[in-house]
Write an enzyme that holds these catalytic residues in place. Sequence first.
Site, PDB file in Angstrom:
ATOM      1  N   HIS A  12       0.843  -1.212   0.000  1.00  0.00           N
ATOM      2  CA  HIS A  12       0.000   0.000   0.000  1.00  0.00           C
ATOM      3  C   HIS A  12       0.873   1.255   0.000  1.00  0.00           C
ATOM      4  CE1 HIS A  12      -4.194  -1.406   0.185  1.00  0.00           C
ATOM      5  NE2 HIS A  12      -3.625  -2.513   0.624  1.00  0.00           N
ATOM      6  N   THR A  13       1.898   1.225  -0.835  1.00  0.00           N
ATOM      7  CA  THR A  13       2.769   2.397  -0.990  1.00  0.00           C
ATOM      8  C   THR A  13       2.846   2.839  -2.453  1.00  0.00           C
ATOM      9  OG1 THR A  13       4.621   0.863  -1.196  1.00  0.00           O
ATOM     10  CG2 THR A  13       4.308   1.875   0.970  1.00  0.00           C
ATOM     11  N   ASP A  14       2.682   1.884  -3.396  1.00  0.00           N
ATOM     12  CA  ASP A  14       2.993   2.244  -4.801  1.00  0.00           C
ATOM     13  C   ASP A  14       2.045   3.297  -5.361  1.00  0.00           C
ATOM     14  OD1 ASP A  14       0.818   0.462  -5.074  1.00  0.00           O
ATOM     15  OD2 ASP A  14       1.666  -0.591  -6.804  1.00  0.00           O
ATOM     16  N   GLY A  96      -3.294 -12.623  -3.999  1.00  0.00           N
ATOM     17  CA  GLY A  96      -2.271 -11.600  -3.769  1.00  0.00           C
ATOM     18  C   GLY A  96      -1.001 -11.864  -4.552  1.00  0.00           C
ATOM     19  N   LEU A  97      -1.043 -12.771  -5.541  1.00  0.00           N
ATOM     20  CA  LEU A  97       0.150 -13.081  -6.346  1.00  0.00           C
ATOM     21  C   LEU A  97       0.081 -12.427  -7.720  1.00  0.00           C
ATOM     22  CD1 LEU A  97       0.525 -16.841  -5.361  1.00  0.00           C
ATOM     23  CD2 LEU A  97       2.081 -14.997  -4.760  1.00  0.00           C
ATOM     24  N   SER A  99      -2.254 -12.379 -10.164  1.00  0.00           N
ATOM     25  CA  SER A  99      -2.692 -13.104 -11.357  1.00  0.00           C
ATOM     26  C   SER A  99      -3.291 -12.126 -12.364  1.00  0.00           C
ATOM     27  CB  SER A  99      -3.710 -14.182 -10.988  1.00  0.00           C
ATOM     28  OG  SER A  99      -4.818 -13.617 -10.355  1.00  0.00           O
ATOM     29  N   SER A 100      -3.959 -11.065 -11.893  1.00  0.00           N
ATOM     30  CA  SER A 100      -4.592 -10.176 -12.871  1.00  0.00           C
ATOM     31  C   SER A 100      -3.557  -9.340 -13.616  1.00  0.00           C
ATOM     32  CB  SER A 100      -5.674  -9.303 -12.239  1.00  0.00           C
ATOM     33  OG  SER A 100      -5.155  -8.596 -11.183  1.00  0.00           O
ATOM     34  N   GLU A 132      -6.048  -1.264 -15.969  1.00  0.00           N
ATOM     35  CA  GLU A 132      -6.663  -1.462 -14.644  1.00  0.00           C
ATOM     36  C   GLU A 132      -7.305  -0.166 -14.156  1.00  0.00           C
ATOM     37  OE1 GLU A 132      -4.853  -3.461 -11.414  1.00  0.00           O
ATOM     38  OE2 GLU A 132      -3.942  -4.994 -12.663  1.00  0.00           O
ATOM     39  N   ASP A 144       2.961  -4.217  -9.523  1.00  0.00           N
ATOM     40  CA  ASP A 144       2.770  -5.587 -10.016  1.00  0.00           C
ATOM     41  C   ASP A 144       3.294  -5.734 -11.436  1.00  0.00           C
ATOM     42  OD1 ASP A 144       1.433  -5.713  -7.649  1.00  0.00           O
ATOM     43  OD2 ASP A 144      -0.572  -5.790  -8.516  1.00  0.00           O
TER      44      ASP A 144
HETATM   45  C1  GLA Z   1      -2.393  -4.586  -5.375  1.00  0.00           C
HETATM   46  C2  GLA Z   1      -2.141  -3.512  -6.417  1.00  0.00           C
HETATM   47  C3  GLA Z   1      -0.723  -2.962  -6.287  1.00  0.00           C
HETATM   48  C4  GLA Z   1      -0.422  -2.530  -4.852  1.00  0.00           C
HETATM   49  C5  GLA Z   1      -0.827  -3.633  -3.857  1.00  0.00           C
HETATM   50  C6  GLA Z   1      -0.719  -3.179  -2.417  1.00  0.00           C
HETATM   51  O1  GLA Z   1      -1.572  -5.696  -5.611  1.00  0.00           O
HETATM   52  O2  GLA Z   1      -2.323  -4.023  -7.712  1.00  0.00           O
HETATM   53  O3  GLA Z   1      -0.545  -1.887  -7.182  1.00  0.00           O
HETATM   54  O4  GLA Z   1      -1.055  -1.321  -4.541  1.00  0.00           O
HETATM   55  O5  GLA Z   1      -2.154  -4.074  -4.067  1.00  0.00           O
HETATM   56  O6  GLA Z   1       0.609  -2.920  -2.086  1.00  0.00           O
END
Ligand code: GLA
Length: 344
Positions: A12-14, A96-97, A99-100, A132, A144
């Site tokens: 939750h920084t990008d 959380g890997l 995939s999208s 996205e 990602d």
């Molecule tokens: C998802 C988003 C990323 C990032 C993370 C949290 O994976 O696609 O851009 O914000 O959540 O760090």
Amino acid sequence: MAPGRINIIGEHTDYAGGLCLPAAIDRYLAVAAGPADQVQVVSKGRGDPVRADSDDLRPTGGWADLPLGVLAELARDGVPVWLRLAIASEIPAGAGLSSSAAVGVATAMAALQLHGGHIDGYQVARLCRSAENNFLGVPSGLMDQAAIVHGRHGQALFFNAATEILEPVALPDDLAFLVIESGVERTLRGGQYGDRQGEAAEALRLAQRCHPGLRSLAELEASEVEALDLPEPLNRRARHIAGESQRVRLAVACIEADNVDALGQLMLTSQLSLARDCEVSTPELDALVEAAIGAGAAGARLMGAGFGGSVIAAVDSGRAGEIGETLGRAHRSHRVEVVDGAIP
Ligand code: GLA
């Protein structure tokens, strides 16, 4: 073909111009493309095939919106998108890997290869993020896609989202990662992810009153964040972004010094901040972090957007098998290797 990714630390920084430390992993998603007279998308296990008019691509709210969004972005750049796509994936969805993001990158590359087009890796990553943001309405950052496109064997990527500069960080052989699925699937379209991004943007706007020209809350020291005296919950969101980015810098130093225990401690501090200040953890994720520590991990934290998905644990590679087995008895756990990204 595109890999999934882990994120070692920097969550939750990008989207707020902060720092993160992702790596591409050995779970892949493949997209095959062939010519067709309209857009057709099929994916094993994802729902009914989707057909769409290549000249009028719109979101449907369905599973294929990301590939459709990537095709819409390519079409805007003049790339022909009369094609059918077949998707096969070994990256668990909603875990959380990423995939999208892998679907997006693999779709872009398959479409470009079919028509002999080429754009460089950064452009592919940005185009997929735009899909996205614009087509799905998810205000995600670039982490990602950047990790998936630029990941390299044995290396994490130190990513500064404000400058979009990536620096490789070699991972020592005695450091391994386990990913443990909570079984709670989450989607970024649900709203809470967008709320966090909106809160971060508002906190930055208020901070710029005291610090004109500030690009990101990540540029502030903890004491400077406190001095802003932001209202709840923006004060906590800002503390998370600044503190988490600082932890990313420290984590790089720990990895370079081959200090797995110190890295683990930073991951635990990250988890606390994600739970208390960012408020994206859940009881299942908190319990998985505890279980990982109980099984002998050096550290663990939720990975990705939170609200479900997975936990990542840093372990001594000599103990990865044993710790993975202990956790695997109660949960689905994967040992992941850091591998090459999508573009050579
Ligand atoms: C998802 C988003 C990323 C990032 C993370 C949290 O994976 O696609 O851009 O914000 O959540 O760090």
